[in-house]
Design an enzyme around this catalytic site. Sequence first.
Site, short mmCIF file in Angstrom:
data_model
loop_
_atom_site.label_atom_id
_atom_site.label_comp_id
_atom_site.label_asym_id
_atom_site.label_seq_id
_atom_site.Cartn_x
_atom_site.Cartn_y
_atom_site.Cartn_z
N SER A 250 35.56 18.73 15.63
CA SER A 250 36.65 18.11 14.89
C SER A 250 37.21 19.11 13.88
O SER A 250 37.59 20.22 14.26
CB SER A 250 36.16 16.83 14.21
OG SER A 250 37.22 16.13 13.61
N ARG A 319 39.73 3.91 6.06
CA ARG A 319 38.67 4.10 7.05
C ARG A 319 38.94 3.29 8.31
O ARG A 319 38.62 3.73 9.43
CB ARG A 319 37.32 3.69 6.45
CG ARG A 319 36.14 3.96 7.38
CD ARG A 319 36.03 5.45 7.68
NE ARG A 319 34.87 5.75 8.49
CZ ARG A 319 34.55 6.97 8.89
NH1 ARG A 319 35.29 8.00 8.53
NH2 ARG A 319 33.48 7.18 9.62
N ASP A 490 40.28 11.37 23.91
CA ASP A 490 40.50 11.66 22.49
C ASP A 490 41.98 11.50 22.15
O ASP A 490 42.83 12.19 22.72
CB ASP A 490 40.04 13.10 22.20
CG ASP A 490 39.99 13.42 20.71
OD1 ASP A 490 40.59 12.68 19.91
OD2 ASP A 490 39.36 14.44 20.35
N HIS A 525 37.36 10.62 20.28
CA HIS A 525 37.09 11.78 19.44
C HIS A 525 35.61 11.88 19.06
O HIS A 525 35.08 12.98 18.90
CB HIS A 525 37.94 11.70 18.18
CG HIS A 525 37.88 12.93 17.33
ND1 HIS A 525 38.33 14.16 17.74
CD2 HIS A 525 37.39 13.11 16.05
CE1 HIS A 525 38.15 15.05 16.78
NE2 HIS A 525 37.58 14.45 15.75
N ASP A 526 34.94 10.75 18.92
CA ASP A 526 33.53 10.75 18.50
C ASP A 526 32.57 11.16 19.61
O ASP A 526 31.35 11.10 19.41
CB ASP A 526 33.14 9.38 17.98
CG ASP A 526 33.46 9.20 16.50
OD1 ASP A 526 33.94 10.17 15.88
OD2 ASP A 526 33.23 8.10 15.97
#
Length: 544
Positions: A250, A319, A490, A525-526
């Site tokens: 990232s 968040r 992603d 993305h994770d």
Amino acid sequence: MLPRHLLPRRVPKRLLPQPPSFRGLSTSPALLSRALCSPPHPDAPSFPCVDQNLERAARLASSPRPSFLQPTTSTSSQPSPSSSAAAASGNTPEVDGEGPEPAYSAPTGYQTFTSDQPLLLDYGSVLPSFTLAYETWGTLNAKRSNAILLHTGLSASSHAKSHSGNPAEGWWERFIGPGLALDTDKFFVVCTNVLGGCYGSTGPSSPHPDDGKPYATRFPVVTVFDMVRAQWRLMDHLGVGKLYASVGCSMGGMQSIAAAHLEPGRVGKVVSISGTARSGATAVAMRFAQRSVLMADPNWNRGFYYDSMPPHTGMKLARQIATITYRSGPEWEQRFGRKRRITPLSASESAVAHAGSSGEAPAGPEAVDNTPKLCPDFLIETYLDHQGEQFCLKYDANSLIYVSKAMDLFDMTLPALSELSSLRRKNAHLVPPSPPSSSTGYPYPPLSSAASPKKPYISTAPAVPYAGDLAAGLASLHATPFLILGVQSDILFPFEQQRELADALRRNGDPERIKFFTLDGPWGHDTFLIDTANVGSAIRGFLT
């Protein structure tokens, strides 16, 4: 001590707003508790999500110091950089598709390095000194040739792996250790909290040298290159002349590229996972939305909230937005779909609901309320609510603003690098001269034309208008081996950006030195936190 005019700017007191309050609602615990019990209308439905926010505010009114500002246990960096004994690692089970979420908490047991030499930042400010928090695993060999610098994402601490000083699980726990991707039997792994962060490194919550109060938004704008310059000073302190590899995920993927660009002769290999060489407009927009909701929280107070109520509501919303970009639609369809949280009825509600039928309220699974709610109702809503709630007091709001802005500013195209290089030449007089070999003074290597590939290279990447500028900006890396991992699902750092990076690098030097792989898992993305088998095996194979 630097002259006052060279220190980060101060905001005049007359321009600072008054301490924040809940616009018409006192932050005293008594009045906040009363607000929980006093709906605006007798027929108003209950709103547990609103009550949750007020309850959090009531707790903070009694003890406003969030966890990232709590005292932590750290050790000085003076001891030799030998092993920080990694916890014994046996066979680690593969992670399933529902997790894990990264560990976010104020770390303990980290070491600190403080540089008393001023650091010139890209946009002209000067930090008279700075501190980096860092942790290590493995042992630096006699030749000091086996060091790996692990770069973090936006909000991660230096605690990537459990160790004797902190047995809590780290954010990359399953990738570091004997026989794992970053094999601590072979490598000395170093991970820092970035400059601008809040987990032990100098950032907005750190004391300003002029008055000892938190910098807040007096802290200067930093770039990814500034973060890496600070890390290179740590490497100098540890006696690491050349890194075996620079590894990052990232935002860490950006740092891994920047580290090799600033010091191409000091990095043996680069691993960039779900990273990019140029922040795209969509990612900039999503991070702007996060900063906007955070700064709209009255408690943000233009960044001066450290002695009062932190902007917890804005942080929770930020968040939630971020979490949407970290995962993917296909994963959430599999995990949540359109399922809703069905809440059990209370005894009185059940009696009213079934009055006139059998005369008794049924017990068990039939006594549920399936009426749609305005608070989190769908399981995906409860998931986002939980992620925001867990995070909102564990990270500094100002650090989120500054570090996310550094991500937005990252751009390896030649025009962008030339602009930064010109700025640094203009401001070089603000700090004492650095040794010619140091990346922390005049930082950018000479911008040269792209090296000719050893083999003919035909690009298969879609044409983009900045392709030539990106290849030219990456010319200094024409001899550096790269591993680039992209994820099809992603949406934050789209797969196309990793393909653009690989294509630009292959235009310089031998294309065969660039290893580019695509991962097709559903975790978005994770994936770099979750897909132990594929991410881990690719890294392990590249580093050996």
